[in-house]
Design an enzyme around this catalytic site. Structure first.
Site, PDB file in Angstrom:
ATOM      1  N   CYS A  21      49.858   3.851  70.953  1.00  0.00           N
ATOM      2  CA  CYS A  21      51.312   3.938  71.096  1.00  0.00           C
ATOM      3  C   CYS A  21      51.855   5.238  70.531  1.00  0.00           C
ATOM      4  O   CYS A  21      51.643   5.550  69.364  1.00  0.00           O
ATOM      5  CB  CYS A  21      51.952   2.761  70.376  1.00  0.00           C
ATOM      6  SG  CYS A  21      53.737   2.681  70.567  1.00  0.00           S
ATOM      7  N   GLY A  55      53.277  -4.756  67.002  1.00  0.00           N
ATOM      8  CA  GLY A  55      52.475  -3.659  67.534  1.00  0.00           C
ATOM      9  C   GLY A  55      53.372  -2.568  68.075  1.00  0.00           C
ATOM     10  O   GLY A  55      54.463  -2.332  67.550  1.00  0.00           O
ATOM     11  N   CYS A  56      52.946  -1.917  69.119  1.00  0.00           N
ATOM     12  CA  CYS A  56      53.686  -0.794  69.692  1.00  0.00           C
ATOM     13  C   CYS A  56      55.112  -1.191  70.044  1.00  0.00           C
ATOM     14  O   CYS A  56      55.335  -2.113  70.825  1.00  0.00           O
ATOM     15  CB  CYS A  56      52.968  -0.287  70.938  1.00  0.00           C
ATOM     16  SG  CYS A  56      53.813   1.069  71.748  1.00  0.00           S
ATOM     17  N   PHE A  57      56.081  -0.476  69.477  1.00  0.00           N
ATOM     18  CA  PHE A  57      57.476  -0.860  69.735  1.00  0.00           C
ATOM     19  C   PHE A  57      57.900  -0.618  71.176  1.00  0.00           C
ATOM     20  O   PHE A  57      58.847  -1.237  71.659  1.00  0.00           O
ATOM     21  CB  PHE A  57      58.457  -0.223  68.754  1.00  0.00           C
ATOM     22  CG  PHE A  57      58.292   1.243  68.435  1.00  0.00           C
ATOM     23  CD1 PHE A  57      57.734   2.143  69.326  1.00  0.00           C
ATOM     24  CD2 PHE A  57      58.726   1.719  67.201  1.00  0.00           C
ATOM     25  CE1 PHE A  57      57.611   3.491  69.009  1.00  0.00           C
ATOM     26  CE2 PHE A  57      58.615   3.071  66.875  1.00  0.00           C
ATOM     27  CZ  PHE A  57      58.061   3.954  67.789  1.00  0.00           C
ATOM     28  N   CYS A  59      56.452  -1.683  73.718  1.00  0.00           N
ATOM     29  CA  CYS A  59      56.181  -2.911  74.472  1.00  0.00           C
ATOM     30  C   CYS A  59      57.045  -4.082  74.023  1.00  0.00           C
ATOM     31  O   CYS A  59      57.035  -5.129  74.674  1.00  0.00           O
ATOM     32  CB  CYS A  59      54.712  -3.296  74.332  1.00  0.00           C
ATOM     33  SG  CYS A  59      53.559  -2.055  74.979  1.00  0.00           S
TER      34      CYS A  59
END
Length: 216
Positions: A21, A55-57, A59
């Site tokens: 990310c 996790g990845c912001f 998413c």
């Protein structure tokens, strides 16, 4: 030895390059210094906020944006001690910050419980090392509660999942701290860069793992 055709090799390289990310963030103009990441401004009194790390912001914005009653989603950093952190500082570790999303919503139109239910379906609740292909303290899953009711709702949901899956649910439930908006190029990334976003999400195996945990 098998040789990849040029197009196949390009696709393979793109998927690999995007399997983290933020690693392919847009190039910033050399003559313009990026602004400091300041704490988010207060929201109007008729609205509320909820903060989740999954996790990845990139998413985490889309599923909340699709909920009627959600006014806005903001990617950012929270949970740590460093004021006005940058993406690079958070990514290096040691700040205590999580990549997170702040959901601004109208409580008259959508409940906190609905947001909480949506959150669980976006994460792998068993991964104590990060989320999907992104590992490390920055990507750990967490729910940041703003009051006792939110804390109780989050803890109750975690207990329900433990009873369902019969295995530890590693999502932390933490008191809310100052939320710092991430750099502008991270905001609404799935809308601004749909092809890069799709490559990253697919390369990271996010949807495949979500189906494995939650089903279709």
């Amino acid at each position: 030895m098998t040789h990849l055709k040029p197009f196949t090799a390009l696709v393979a390289f793109s998927a690999f390059a995007l399997a983290a990310c933020g690693t392919q963030s847009p190039i910033q103009p050399e003559t313009v210094a990026p602004p400091a990441n300041l704490a988010s401004a207060p929201v109007p009194s008729n609205l509320a906020t909820a903060v989740f790390a999954g996790g990845c912001f990139w998413c985490m914005e889309k599923p909340f944006d699709e909920i009627p009653g959600v006014v806005a989603t903001t990617s950012g950093y929270t949970g740590g001690t460093l004021a006005n952190p940058t993406y690079e500082q958070v990514g290096r570790g040691g700040t205590g910050h999580f990549e997170a999303v702040k959901v601004t919503y109208d409580p008259a139109k959508v409940s906190y419980q609905k947001l909480l239910d949506t959150y669980w379906r976006q994460i792998d609740p068993f991964d104590a090392f990060g989320q999907f292909c992104d590992k490390g303290e920055t990507y750990l899953p967490a729910i940041f509660y703003g009051n006792d009711d939110e804390k109780k709702a989050a803890e109750a949901a975690r207990e329900v999942l433990f009873a369902r899956f019969k295995k530890p649910i590693v999502v932390q439930i933490l008191p809310a701290k100052t939320f710092y908006d991430a750099e502008g190029y991270h905001q609404d990334y799935y809308q601004k860069n749909p092809l890069r976003y799709a490559h990253y999400r697919n390369g990271c195996g996010r949807d495949a793992r979500l189906r494995a945990v939650w089903g279709q």
